[in-house]
Design an enzyme around this catalytic site. Structure first.
Site, PDB file in Angstrom:
ATOM      1  N   ASP A   1      40.221  -7.241  33.149  1.00 30.01           N
ATOM      2  CA  ASP A   1      38.827  -7.239  32.709  1.00 30.01           C
ATOM      3  C   ASP A   1      38.068  -8.426  33.280  1.00 30.01           C
ATOM      4  O   ASP A   1      36.858  -8.519  33.114  1.00 30.01           O
ATOM      5  CB  ASP A   1      38.748  -7.275  31.180  1.00 30.01           C
ATOM      6  CG  ASP A   1      38.846  -5.884  30.571  1.00 30.01           C
ATOM      7  OD1 ASP A   1      38.744  -4.901  31.331  1.00 30.01           O
ATOM      8  OD2 ASP A   1      39.030  -5.781  29.342  1.00 30.01           O
TER       9      ASP A   1
ATOM     10  N   TRP B   1      44.922 -11.903  28.211  1.00 26.46           N
ATOM     11  CA  TRP B   1      43.792 -11.044  28.561  1.00 26.46           C
ATOM     12  C   TRP B   1      42.886 -11.786  29.557  1.00 26.46           C
ATOM     13  O   TRP B   1      42.586 -12.954  29.382  1.00 26.46           O
ATOM     14  CB  TRP B   1      42.996 -10.674  27.286  1.00 26.46           C
ATOM     15  CG  TRP B   1      41.742  -9.941  27.627  1.00 26.46           C
ATOM     16  CD1 TRP B   1      41.639  -8.637  27.967  1.00 26.46           C
ATOM     17  CD2 TRP B   1      40.422 -10.481  27.703  1.00 26.46           C
ATOM     18  NE1 TRP B   1      40.334  -8.322  28.260  1.00 26.46           N
ATOM     19  CE2 TRP B   1      39.560  -9.442  28.104  1.00 26.46           C
ATOM     20  CE3 TRP B   1      39.885 -11.764  27.484  1.00 26.46           C
ATOM     21  CZ2 TRP B   1      38.185  -9.624  28.285  1.00 26.46           C
ATOM     22  CZ3 TRP B   1      38.527 -11.953  27.666  1.00 26.46           C
ATOM     23  CH2 TRP B   1      37.690 -10.887  28.051  1.00 26.46           C
TER      24      TRP B   1
ATOM     25  N   TRP C   1      42.195   5.944  31.935  1.00 27.31           N
ATOM     26  CA  TRP C   1      42.894   6.056  30.643  1.00 27.31           C
ATOM     27  C   TRP C   1      43.120   4.641  30.123  1.00 27.31           C
ATOM     28  O   TRP C   1      43.915   3.904  30.678  1.00 27.31           O
ATOM     29  CB  TRP C   1      44.212   6.789  30.858  1.00 27.31           C
ATOM     30  CG  TRP C   1      45.155   6.888  29.707  1.00 27.31           C
ATOM     31  CD1 TRP C   1      45.370   5.976  28.701  1.00 27.31           C
ATOM     32  CD2 TRP C   1      46.062   7.960  29.443  1.00 27.31           C
ATOM     33  NE1 TRP C   1      46.337   6.421  27.846  1.00 27.31           N
ATOM     34  CE2 TRP C   1      46.787   7.638  28.272  1.00 27.31           C
ATOM     35  CE3 TRP C   1      46.341   9.158  30.094  1.00 27.31           C
ATOM     36  CZ2 TRP C   1      47.776   8.462  27.749  1.00 27.31           C
ATOM     37  CZ3 TRP C   1      47.325   9.981  29.560  1.00 27.31           C
ATOM     38  CH2 TRP C   1      48.027   9.640  28.408  1.00 27.31           C
ATOM     39  N   ASP C   2      42.420   4.310  29.064  1.00 25.33           N
ATOM     40  CA  ASP C   2      42.432   2.951  28.538  1.00 25.33           C
ATOM     41  C   ASP C   2      43.341   2.838  27.315  1.00 25.33           C
ATOM     42  O   ASP C   2      43.724   3.851  26.706  1.00 25.33           O
ATOM     43  CB  ASP C   2      40.981   2.566  28.166  1.00 25.33           C
ATOM     44  CG  ASP C   2      40.707   1.092  28.349  1.00 25.33           C
ATOM     45  OD1 ASP C   2      41.670   0.306  28.378  1.00 25.33           O
ATOM     46  OD2 ASP C   2      39.524   0.722  28.452  1.00 25.33           O
TER      47      ASP C   2
ATOM     48  N   ASP D   1      32.059   5.233  31.865  1.00 23.67           N
ATOM     49  CA  ASP D   1      33.039   4.502  31.047  1.00 23.67           C
ATOM     50  C   ASP D   1      32.828   4.819  29.566  1.00 23.67           C
ATOM     51  O   ASP D   1      32.244   5.854  29.198  1.00 23.67           O
ATOM     52  CB  ASP D   1      32.935   2.997  31.357  1.00 23.67           C
ATOM     53  CG  ASP D   1      34.242   2.255  31.183  1.00 23.67           C
ATOM     54  OD1 ASP D   1      34.571   1.918  30.035  1.00 23.67           O
ATOM     55  OD2 ASP D   1      34.950   2.025  32.176  1.00 23.67           O
TER      56      ASP D   1
ATOM     57  N   ASN E   1      43.464  -0.254  24.255  1.00 22.89           N
ATOM     58  CA  ASN E   1      42.809  -1.541  24.042  1.00 22.89           C
ATOM     59  C   ASN E   1      43.292  -2.378  22.875  1.00 22.89           C
ATOM     60  O   ASN E   1      42.513  -3.141  22.310  1.00 22.89           O
ATOM     61  CB  ASN E   1      41.301  -1.309  23.887  1.00 22.89           C
ATOM     62  CG  ASN E   1      40.626  -1.172  25.241  1.00 22.89           C
ATOM     63  OD1 ASN E   1      40.868  -1.976  26.125  1.00 22.89           O
ATOM     64  ND2 ASN E   1      39.806  -0.160  25.411  1.00 22.89           N
TER      65      ASN E   1
HETATM   66  C1  GLA Z   1      38.455  -2.069  28.185  1.00 25.48           C
HETATM   67  C2  GLA Z   1      38.519  -1.854  29.679  1.00 25.48           C
HETATM   68  C3  GLA Z   1      37.143  -2.024  30.264  1.00 25.48           C
HETATM   69  C4  GLA Z   1      36.203  -1.018  29.626  1.00 25.48           C
HETATM   70  C5  GLA Z   1      36.213  -1.187  28.120  1.00 25.48           C
HETATM   71  C6  GLA Z   1      35.441  -0.071  27.446  1.00 25.48           C
HETATM   72  O1  GLA Z   1      38.159  -3.377  27.871  1.00 25.48           O
HETATM   73  O2  GLA Z   1      39.437  -2.735  30.255  1.00 25.48           O
HETATM   74  O3  GLA Z   1      37.168  -1.842  31.657  1.00 25.48           O
HETATM   75  O4  GLA Z   1      36.595   0.280  29.981  1.00 25.48           O
HETATM   76  O5  GLA Z   1      37.526  -1.188  27.596  1.00 25.48           O
HETATM   77  O6  GLA Z   1      35.449  -0.179  26.075  1.00 25.48           O
END
Ligand code: GLA
Length: 745
Positions: free
Chosen positions: A551, A202, A480-481, A369, A483
């Site tokens: 990120d 990451w 579209w995330d 976001d 995580n």
């Molecule tokens: C992830 C994405 C970030 C942001 C956060 C929001 O970490 O990579 O750019 O959108 O989620 O929770």
């Protein structure tokens, strides 16, 4: 371009202006690999390239012919148990428990064009007219096992590209259990290569790692349910002497976003077996009579023009024949994203203030976001219900979007549709829609759980929920995330013998939802994301033409991340933003100029509080925005060259050249300033050697533009550009320069 079949020698020769790929049907009926590399003359046979030699301890295929051993024959799609003793391409268990398979040539077809992959949902490269490519399908079969394998090869006309995948069929009784079905296998005749891979974690994705091949198995993989930050579904084999600019390299890239394995297995006779495909760990696919299984597509690129040559081929193919939709060929809007500006702490007023400033500075798209829905003031709750938070957005998404449109801004929205938090209505009403084994506590990741996208009902439900938010709302862009890594990959709604299918079906579910959304909202620009770049892969690129690269928004870190990413992925696909200083990930302070000079070589945007920049900073942003508007066609769609690697020293450089070679932009970055430093020449690339160019070092921040100089392309590429700074103290660390190269006549 042609795919020839020489009947007498039973030899296939796939060749275009750059590459030849040759294999033949051997006397035993197996497919023997003879050659893959630079194009060579066609001939009626290449039998002398078929090497056999007696090796002690080997088993032999024909009685009395000890030199004919499948262990030593280079094969196109080896199986196990019947003579080949390496890791196979295919491993399956028949109803009687046998894993023995012996595939023999049955027939083949050669047809213009490139059909989509059988089975529907797997993304792949495509053609826009049948004369762009030709496709060979060779059918192999094991009659006793009732197994057929179609090996599908597509050769592109205008590029050194060959795509491969396999389709496994079953016609026997009962169930065939597939445990391993690689997309391709390639046996290369020597091991004199360096293995190049993109490795990270990451916030430091896709660092370039190079190591010489050694005997045994080496490679990269993911078991996280996504292609991952850690390894990319890519590897290359380059000759030891190959550089960015010259020398042989073979690239292998998998169009897939889930668990994968990519490896080179070198045997004691120096044969290098390259395989790539869905990772066999945890994978199991049952085939009943008449059913077929399609593997993901692998894209093989050959270059004699070094790593840049390989990358430029991937860029061209992936930008124009993998990415799709209305936005494929359009320059990307300059965006501002509120994440690093506000995180969850925003009101509509605050957002509109940011938007107004963005508009004033020339920015085109405002991205809202995470945090716009109920129970989402931190990352502990809210995912899954997708109910608008009217406290934050009194007029809803629709009203907020309308206000942005009135201001003349496009509107973008963040979603994370594959996840659910405990305590949401979705969680309470559909506990069996969450990946977990009943009775066993599932693992959390970022306080959230994974929805079971292997179950089509879940995908349909999420589609309906998202449509109820998106329908009628003025939305132009979606981020579209995704995580977390996937654990507890057990589907409560699938049968016990279907659990090995869950992770592959999950990814097919993701592709399906992307397809349904992009069909329904064709004008929306999609950007994929997975905690930054955990799913920066060709499969996602087929769904969304750009992806949030990392990120980590620090400009210095981004030099390495974008440099590595460019090994396979085009500049237009790399979301790249100017963020705040000190940087939120590493605390480093870099100038606005440095930050922009790195981010402009990507799908450009800002991710900081523009209202807090002060007049000087805002003026600079306005100039940066105007600059990107002027040059984004070149930046996003030009030919990208890596010039100096940030993995090798204190300096990095890259450039992009227009297709007519009339304009180019060079980015040069000095990470730490040096006093009394040595001289420095930057040799450029991709220019017309016979053209006179005007070279201008552009002004930025406090620094005035340099005096233009003229030089021929050959001079700029051979003698180089003198970049030695006259006054290093004025620049400080993290200095960057842009050079504009324009045809002078
Ligand atoms: C992830 C994405 C970030 C942001 C956060 C929001 O970490 O990579 O750019 O959108 O989620 O929770």
């Amino acid at each position: 371009m042609a795919i020839e079949f020489h009947k007498e020698s039973q030899t296939f020769h796939l060749h275009n202006a750059w590459i030849s790929y040759i294999f033949k049907v051997l006397p035993s009926g197996h497919l023997g690999q003879l050659y893959y590399g630079r194009a060579i003359h066609d001939r009626p046979d290449f039998d002398h390239l078929f090497e056999t030699a007696y090796r002690s301890m080997s088993v032999h295929y024909f009685d009395g012919e000890p030199a004919y051993s499948l262990e030593h024959i280079k094969q196109e799609y080896p199986t196990c148990g019947t003579g080949d003793i390496h890791l196979p391409a295919l491993d399956a268990a028949a109803p009687n428990g046998s894993r023995l398979l012996d595939l023999h040539y049955q027939s083949h077809t050669i047809a213009p064009g490139k059909p989509p992959l059988e089975g529907g949902e797997l993304p792949s490269t495509y053609v826009e007219s049948p004369d762009e490519a030709v496709t060979l399908t060779v059918t192999l079969a094991d009659a006793l096992a009732g197994v057929t394998v179609d090996l599908v090869y597509t050769l592109y006309e205008g590029l050194p590209v060959l795509t491969r995948h396999a389709v496994i069929g079953y016609t026997g009784e009962g169930t065939l259990r597939l445990d391993r079905a690689m997309s391709f296998c390639l046996d290369l005749p020597d091991m004199d290569y360096d293995l190049v891979e993109l490795t990270g974690a990451w916030a430091r994705e896709r660092h370039v790692v190079t190591r010489p091949l050694a005997h045994g198995v080496q490679g990269v993989y993911s078991l996280r349910g996504c292609s991952s930050h850690h390894f990319n579904p890519f590897l290359a084999l380059k000759r030891h002497e190959t550089t960015e600019f010259a020398g042989e390299v073979y690239g292998f890239s998998l169009v897939y976003s889930g668990n994968f394995a990519a490896q080179a297995d070198v045997d004691p006779y120096h044969v290098t077996r390259v395989t790539m495909g869905i990772h066999p760990q945890g994978f199991r696919w049952d085939l009943h009579s008449g059913e077929r299984f399609t593997t993901p597509e692998a894209v093989l690129v050959y270059s004699e023009q070094g790593l840049n040559g390989m990358s430029q081929t991937y860029h061209q193919l992936y930008r124009t024949r993998l990415a799709r939709g209305e936005w494929r060929d359009k320059v990307r809007p300059i965006l501002v994203n509120n994440w690093e500006a506000t995180y969850f702490d925003f009101t509509e007023e605050k957002l509109l203030g940011l938007a107004a400033e963005a508009k004033r500075l020339g920015i085109e798209l405002f991205v809202l976001d995470d945090g716009w829905f109920t129970n989402r003031n931190d990352d502990h709750g809210g995912l899954g219900d997708w109910q608008i938070n009217y406290e934050k957005l009194p007029d809803g998404i629709q009203g907020f979007g309308a206000k942005l449109h009135e201001m003349g801004l496009l509107f973008g929205l963040w979603i994370e549709p594959e996840m659910v938090n405990a305590g949401t209505a979705l969680w309470n009403e559909h506990p069996d829609w969450v990946l977990h084994e009943p009775g066993r506590r599932p693992q959390q990741g970022r306080f959230q759980y994974v929805l079971d996208y292997s179950n089509p009902a879940v995908v349909d439900w999420i589609l309906a929920r998202l449509c109820s938010v998106l329908d009628g709302a003025p939305i132009d862009y979606i981020k579209w995330d995704m995580n977390r890594s996937i654990s507890d990959a057990y589907s409560c709604t699938a049968a016990s013998d279907a659990q090995g299918m869950v992770l592959h079906k999950y990814i097919l579910g993701v592709y399906r939802l992307y397809r349904l959304l992009t069909e329904r909202y064709p004008h929306i620009l999609f950007e994929s994301c997975a905690s930054g770049g955990a799913r920066f892969d060709p499969g996602m690129l087929a769904c969304a033409p750009q992806c949030w690269t990392s990120d980590d928004t620090d400009a210095v870190e981004r030099l390495r991340i974008q440099y590595g990413t460019s090994f396979v992925y085009p500049v237009s696909s790399m979301g790249a933003h100017v963020a705040a200083a000190p940087n939120h990930q590493v605390g480093r302070i870099t100038s606005l100029t440095m930050r922009a000079n790195v981010a402009i070589f990507g799908a450009f945007g800002y991710e900081l509080d523009l209202t807090a920049l002060g007049e000087h900073g805002q003026d600079l942003v306005a100039r940066q925005v105007a600059f990107v508007k002027q040059y984004r066609e070149l930046l996003q769609f030009g030919t990208f060259w890596r010039l100096k690697s940030p993995f090798e020293g204190n300096e990095a450089a890259w450039m992009t050249v227009s297709s007519d070679q009339l304009t180019a932009l060079v980015g040069q970055y000095l990470i730490l300033q040096e006093v009394n430093a040595g001289y420095c020449r930057l040799r450029l690339a991709g220019l017309d050697p016979d053209r006179l160019y005007r070279v201008t070092r552009l002004g930025s921040g406090a620094r005035a533009a340099g005096q233009p100089v003229t030089a021929y392309g050959d001079e700029l590429m051979r003698a180089g550009l003198v970049t030695t700074d006259e006054d290093p103290a004025s620049e400080g660390d993290f200095a960057s320069h842009l050079y504009l190269i324009e045809a002078a006549e």
